[in-house]
Design an enzyme around this catalytic site. Structure first.
Site, PDB file in Angstrom:
ATOM      1  N   GLY A  15       0.542  -1.297  -0.072  1.00 24.96           N
ATOM      2  CA  GLY A  15      -0.073  -0.049   0.074  1.00 24.96           C
ATOM      3  C   GLY A  15       0.800   1.241  -0.104  1.00 24.96           C
ATOM      4  O   GLY A  15       0.148   2.264  -0.067  1.00 24.96           O
ATOM      5  N   ALA A  16       2.211   1.151   0.094  1.00 27.33           N
ATOM      6  CA  ALA A  16       2.882   2.263  -0.109  1.00 27.33           C
ATOM      7  C   ALA A  16       3.021   2.995  -1.147  1.00 27.33           C
ATOM      8  O   ALA A  16       2.968   4.239  -1.141  1.00 27.33           O
ATOM      9  CB  ALA A  16       4.584   1.988   0.444  1.00 27.33           C
ATOM     10  N   GLY A  17       2.794   2.633  -2.533  1.00 23.05           N
ATOM     11  CA  GLY A  17       2.739   3.078  -3.894  1.00 23.05           C
ATOM     12  C   GLY A  17       3.470   2.530  -4.794  1.00 23.05           C
ATOM     13  O   GLY A  17       3.606   3.170  -5.841  1.00 23.05           O
ATOM     14  N   SER A  86       9.966  -6.907  -1.144  1.00 26.60           N
ATOM     15  CA  SER A  86      11.195  -7.045  -0.772  1.00 26.60           C
ATOM     16  C   SER A  86      11.605  -6.696   0.600  1.00 26.60           C
ATOM     17  O   SER A  86      12.268  -5.661   0.404  1.00 26.60           O
ATOM     18  CB  SER A  86      11.975  -6.691  -2.137  1.00 26.60           C
TER      19      SER A  86
HETATM   20  P1  ADP Z   1       1.756  -1.092  -3.432  1.00 25.09           P
HETATM   21  O1  ADP Z   1       2.110  -1.640  -4.926  1.00 25.09           O
HETATM   22  O2  ADP Z   1       2.961  -0.511  -2.627  1.00 25.09           O
HETATM   23  O3  ADP Z   1       1.187  -2.190  -2.610  1.00 25.09           O
HETATM   24  P2  ADP Z   1      -0.367   0.171  -4.424  1.00 25.09           P
HETATM   25  O4  ADP Z   1       0.483   0.990  -5.490  1.00 25.09           O
HETATM   26  O5  ADP Z   1      -1.173  -0.684  -4.793  1.00 25.09           O
HETATM   27  O6  ADP Z   1       0.687  -0.057  -3.243  1.00 25.09           O
HETATM   28  O7  ADP Z   1      -1.402   1.455  -3.850  1.00 25.09           O
HETATM   29  C1  ADP Z   1      -0.941   2.774  -3.189  1.00 25.09           C
HETATM   30  C2  ADP Z   1      -2.234   3.632  -3.009  1.00 25.09           C
HETATM   31  O8  ADP Z   1      -1.732   4.827  -2.826  1.00 25.09           O
HETATM   32  C3  ADP Z   1      -2.966   3.872  -4.361  1.00 25.09           C
HETATM   33  O9  ADP Z   1      -4.512   3.657  -3.934  1.00 25.09           O
HETATM   34  C4  ADP Z   1      -2.496   5.376  -4.639  1.00 25.09           C
HETATM   35  O10 ADP Z   1      -3.644   5.946  -5.560  1.00 25.09           O
HETATM   36  C5  ADP Z   1      -2.342   5.884  -3.467  1.00 25.09           C
HETATM   37  N1  ADP Z   1      -1.225   6.913  -3.443  1.00 25.09           N
HETATM   38  C6  ADP Z   1      -1.311   8.305  -2.864  1.00 25.09           C
HETATM   39  N2  ADP Z   1      -0.287   8.807  -3.077  1.00 25.09           N
HETATM   40  C7  ADP Z   1       0.325   8.088  -3.678  1.00 25.09           C
HETATM   41  C8  ADP Z   1       1.804   8.467  -4.361  1.00 25.09           C
HETATM   42  N3  ADP Z   1       2.228   9.769  -4.368  1.00 25.09           N
HETATM   43  N4  ADP Z   1       2.508   7.525  -5.059  1.00 25.09           N
HETATM   44  C9  ADP Z   1       1.819   6.462  -5.023  1.00 25.09           C
HETATM   45  N5  ADP Z   1       0.796   5.867  -4.960  1.00 25.09           N
HETATM   46  C10 ADP Z   1       0.129   6.997  -3.984  1.00 25.09           C
END
Ligand code: ADP
Length: 189
Positions: A15-17, A86
């Protein structure tokens, strides 16, 4: 001129992005006509690493497999974009030492924010014990010690995070600066 390969390794909590930034990067690099491939942890686990679990040993095997494939792509001139939790430092460092143009990107957000995003509903399941060995809850995440880039997704927009990585690639000479690429096209048309 043939493009140079690289491995853009996005690490961070669920959930980090990572996936979001990987997709944004892929889109932008494709638009600039670079050859790329995305290796997303979730997809890799249903193919390349099917059957592996979430013990440290299995996680390390998973990461080494992704690294192996990313390296094959990279040495053939492709930009491999990896989105995988990772969680262990040592195996990430091992890949950094044994590959070329390995760019570690720490996709950083607090556990509280990742949990509140709960994109896939996994944190809720981890909290109620439906999922064991969940990174950040019941399994460790070791932060990168010396990442090339830190994307702070609580403070920065998705676009800013994608730009950060693109600017790094440009500064390293791995891709042509966008303005230069644009003027190059203009000169020849
Ligand atoms: P991960 O792949 O790390 O598990 P995801 O990309 O699936 O995370 O989900 C990240 C969530 O955070 C998404 O809903 C995205 O829209 C939100 N988000 C908010 N700000 C950002 C940012 N700066 N970069 C990436 N995702 C973001």
């Amino acid at each position: 001129m043939q493009q140079q390969g690289a491995i853009i390794w996005l690490t961070g909590l669920s959930g980090a992005g990572k996936t979001t930034i990987a997709q944004g990067l892929a889109k932008e690099l494709l638009k600039r006509n670079y050859l790329i491939e995305v290796l997303d942890g979730d997809i890799v686990r249903t193919h390349l690493s099917q059957g592996l679990g979430f013990s440290k040993q299995d996680r390390d095997i998973n990461v080494r497999r992704i690294g192996f494939v990313a390296n094959l792509l990279s040495r053939n001139g492709i930009i491999a974009i990896v989105a995988a939790i990772s969680p262990y430092c040592q195996v990430r460092e091992e890949l950094k030492q044994t590959t070329t143009n390995f760019i570690e990107v720490y996709v950083q957000a607090s556990l509280a924010v990742c949990e509140s995003r709960d994109v896939k509903g996994l944190y809720a399941k981890a909290r109620t014990g439906q999922i064991a060995n969940f990174t950040g809850i019941s399994d460790p995440y070791e932060e990168p010690i010396n990442p090339e880039i830190i994307c702070q997704t609580e403070q920065s927009t998705i676009e800013q995070c994608v730009s950060q990585v693109l600017q790094f690639l440009e500064a390293q000479g791995l891709i042509i600066p966008h303005s230069a690429a644009y003027s190059f096209v203009n000169k020849n048309t």
